[in-house]
Write an enzyme that holds these catalytic residues in place. Sequence first.
Site, short mmCIF file in Angstrom:
data_model
loop_
_atom_site.label_atom_id
_atom_site.label_comp_id
_atom_site.label_asym_id
_atom_site.label_seq_id
_atom_site.Cartn_x
_atom_site.Cartn_y
_atom_site.Cartn_z
N CYS A 156 29.34 45.06 42.01
CA CYS A 156 28.95 43.91 41.19
C CYS A 156 27.94 43.11 41.99
CB CYS A 156 30.19 43.07 40.88
SG CYS A 156 29.90 41.66 39.79
N HIS A 157 27.15 42.26 41.31
CA HIS A 157 26.16 41.46 42.02
C HIS A 157 26.50 39.98 42.03
CE1 HIS A 157 24.32 42.68 37.98
NE2 HIS A 157 24.94 41.54 37.77
N TYR B 192 38.82 32.43 33.21
CA TYR B 192 39.82 33.09 34.03
C TYR B 192 40.93 32.13 34.46
CZ TYR B 192 35.72 36.11 34.68
OH TYR B 192 34.61 36.88 34.48
#
Length: 484
Positions: free
Chosen positions: A170-171, A257
């Site tokens: 992931c970045h 989240y």
Amino acid sequence: MSFKVTVIGAGSVGFTKTLISDLLKVPEFVDCEFALTDINPHNLDMVRQIIETIVSVNNLPAKVTATTDRREAISGARYIMSCVRVGGLDAFSTDISIPLKYGVDQCVGDTICAGGILYGQRNIPVILDFCKDIREVAEPGALFLNYANPMAMNTWAAEMYGGVNVVGLCHGVQHGAHQIAQVLGVEDSELDYVCSGINHQTWYIDIRAKGRKIESEELIAAFEAHPVYSRQEKVRIDVLKRFGVYSTESNGHLSEYLPWYRKRPEEIGRWIDMSDWIHGETGGYLRYSTERRNWFETDFPMFKEQANKPLSEHKRTSEHASYIIEAIETGRPYRGHFNRRNNGIITNLPDDAIIESPGYVDRFGINMVEGITLPTACAATCSVSVSVQRLSVEAAMTGDIDTLKLAVLHDPLVGAICTPDEVWAMVDEMVVAQAQWLPQYADAVPAAKERMASSTVKTRDWDGAARKRVRSVEELREMSGAHH
């Protein structure tokens, strides 16, 4: 040196172009084979033309192949990358619209929360098909590099059930670090950091600017003084104040989240910024993606024009894939942040969790830095999400709709909004709507339809505050079918 790299989901034209251009910047890799595969032959042909143009313009010996036969593309490959989105926008629209009817307001919906969990249910069977092909026809010991969300669930399934060597990439860590460098007034190269946690809930637990340790008070002051981030990153700044560490993820991502920022319709507006979808707009990524549904077509001439430029004008990006492969093949070491099974790497997260944390790569492979301990609040937040991910993977593997409902019930944001009866009804509705992409739930769909027909659970209508959280409420109404 010559070896084969396969890109599954290569029809993600721009991202595939980036990944392969990065690899071609490594001198030793100019005679590799790049095998492209996708279920969409039109997009596959577009990306084939782009990559072939890059190779031709730069007079490289690299070989480019494109096929809709995934197994053929994987055959003999040493590295396999996945960039797939199972179900596309049709499935994604129900990830957002159905939970919204029950009051679950998501900006992105691709990691956990109701949308991310169902996204995982669609992806995991397909990821395991990829793994089967890798085991059977790829080069022995091949490395599977997963770029597809939900990152932790996909990587968890591939690691535990797929029988392959896998790393999730992931970045978000690089992007968050760029923000930190900006607010501190230093160059990216002058910032050092340790970032650890789980994907999309990763925390900068040690930051050094020009070698000087940055404490939380200084970082808070820097973000609050920034003319843009002080408006766009209100959730991240609030969490920074309370936890003492900054999160990798954007305002819109992070807000869904956690159970605190999107649970009351009248409160959400306090925490989001409507200047861009990623800062928290309701259904923002769905709207953005839908509006850009045909961007491959409109941007294709631009990509072709870029492909006609020499590679010397392409700046190698911060995407991990090319650096990992370079380190393994040449022995030039690389440090990055990778998604791997924990096994004690982070001392206060479960061993079976897929964590995102620092690691080093060389000819010996990917070696994670062990013995990291997260701040207690970060570990508590991550542990809740890990439990949701574990239940979600179990549900995807078994096709047990009751386990799936328990996964959604335990999601932090869903649990802050919905009653158990609402969760049960919502999951029934989502499974029925997505049945064509959920083969493991085929036997559960008829009973779910019957429950839907007799359900007394009431869904929720839009309120006045919600109208301020979308760019076009009528368009989102149409996408969601939220007419009451």
